[in-house]
Motif scaffolding. Sequence first.
Motif, mmCIF file in Angstrom:
data_model
loop_
_atom_site.group_PDB
_atom_site.id
_atom_site.type_symbol
_atom_site.label_atom_id
_atom_site.label_comp_id
_atom_site.label_asym_id
_atom_site.label_seq_id
_atom_site.Cartn_x
_atom_site.Cartn_y
_atom_site.Cartn_z
ATOM 1 N N THR A 65 0.841 -1.193 0.000
ATOM 2 C CA THR A 65 0.000 0.000 0.000
ATOM 3 C C THR A 65 0.878 1.245 0.000
ATOM 4 O O THR A 65 2.094 1.173 0.191
ATOM 5 N N ASP A 67 0.991 3.574 2.280
ATOM 6 C CA ASP A 67 1.601 3.744 3.599
ATOM 7 C C ASP A 67 2.779 2.789 3.795
ATOM 8 O O ASP A 67 3.808 3.162 4.386
ATOM 9 N N GLU A 68 2.634 1.563 3.311
ATOM 10 C CA GLU A 68 3.728 0.596 3.442
ATOM 11 C C GLU A 68 4.937 1.034 2.614
ATOM 12 O O GLU A 68 6.084 0.911 3.048
ATOM 13 N N ARG A 94 -0.489 2.337 -11.278
ATOM 14 C CA ARG A 94 -0.879 2.618 -9.893
ATOM 15 C C ARG A 94 -1.466 4.022 -9.808
ATOM 16 O O ARG A 94 -0.815 5.007 -10.193
ATOM 17 N N ASP A 96 -1.825 5.739 -7.280
ATOM 18 C CA ASP A 96 -1.101 6.549 -6.290
ATOM 19 C C ASP A 96 0.371 6.736 -6.667
ATOM 20 O O ASP A 96 1.187 7.111 -5.829
#
Length: 370
Positions: A65, A67-68, A94, A96
């Motif tokens: 993710t 955050d990861e 992706r 993001d």
Amino acid sequence: MVEAAKRGDAPQEVPKRPGFLMQRLRAKARANDVPLHMMLELTNHCNLWCRHCYISDRPPRGELTLDELKDILDQLAAEGALFLTFSGGEPLVRKDFFQIAAYARKKEFAFTLFSNGTLITPEVADRLQELCPQRVEISLLGGKASTHDGITQVRGSFDRALRGARLLIERGIKVQLKTTWMRENIEESEQILSLVDEMGASFRGASLVIHRRDGGAETADLRATVDQLRAMTQRSYDQNPDVKRIPPDPVPLTEEQKQNMSPCGAGQTSCRIDSYGNVYPCAALDIMLGSLGEETFATIWHSSEELEKVRAIRVSDLTECSSCDLFLRCNRCAGLARMETGSLLGPSPQACMTAHAFEAFYEEKRCELH
């Protein structure tokens, strides 16, 4: 330099050898166990289906993710990493991607983007320009649409890749077009290089075709033949009769120096993190060093037993290559050797074939010049 000027001493001349400063940087990184250059595979997913691609399993579910990935970037920054390569799959699938890239720039990484170019629109190009990548590398797999699209298995991908490259170049972004030479496209080498020159991009070509990571060897059927490699080299040699492109002799080494060399850069100052957080020595060597879902990057980088085994390999450990006269001219890939023969220490038959083909050609040319 400033102190020397104050004393009236002549400043020392900076060495002019290409790549000298990067070589020194790598040497210092290795001496201090710093992961200088990291490859981050942001996703296995892609909008193309390139026939030579080594990725076979594409489901994006379970991938890292945002955050990861931010946490991983924090860990890499703490370990002193400077350079990132965003790879895939196709990183731009992706949604993001720009959040990931912006965070990398916030952490002061220099990054390179590997892309197929087809998703680069004017808006995407504008956003990349704001992030100042070192360069964007785009695959160009043919000198004409039918060849490129036949390899990617998506109609229109040739035109969209060139459009994407042009949009970046117009914005002052460094673009490198790259080709994997295969039976289907090697006859178009002149057309490919003409496109590169016309666009003002740099170029990188590779003749080694990697097996699929699931063990499938069907990509071997795509490799260019020895005759094709020789013919391409002859065309390049003849293109400008005033410039004879014969590679210089390798830096002379004693036999002891050669045998004590590390035969491969895998895991020395760089490694690969896949889209699930697993860490490997490089893009081609599928020896898992650890998982960032279970350990920190620092623990894996400094304490992995598997990584230490890879780093400890020397030319003297290689079963056949250590005694080969062409070793210093060969592009042997440890990962490919392992895929082809099951041995990390054995030769890569594909690399052997390529090295002998090129050396036979250049030896003829050396004789002609003398």
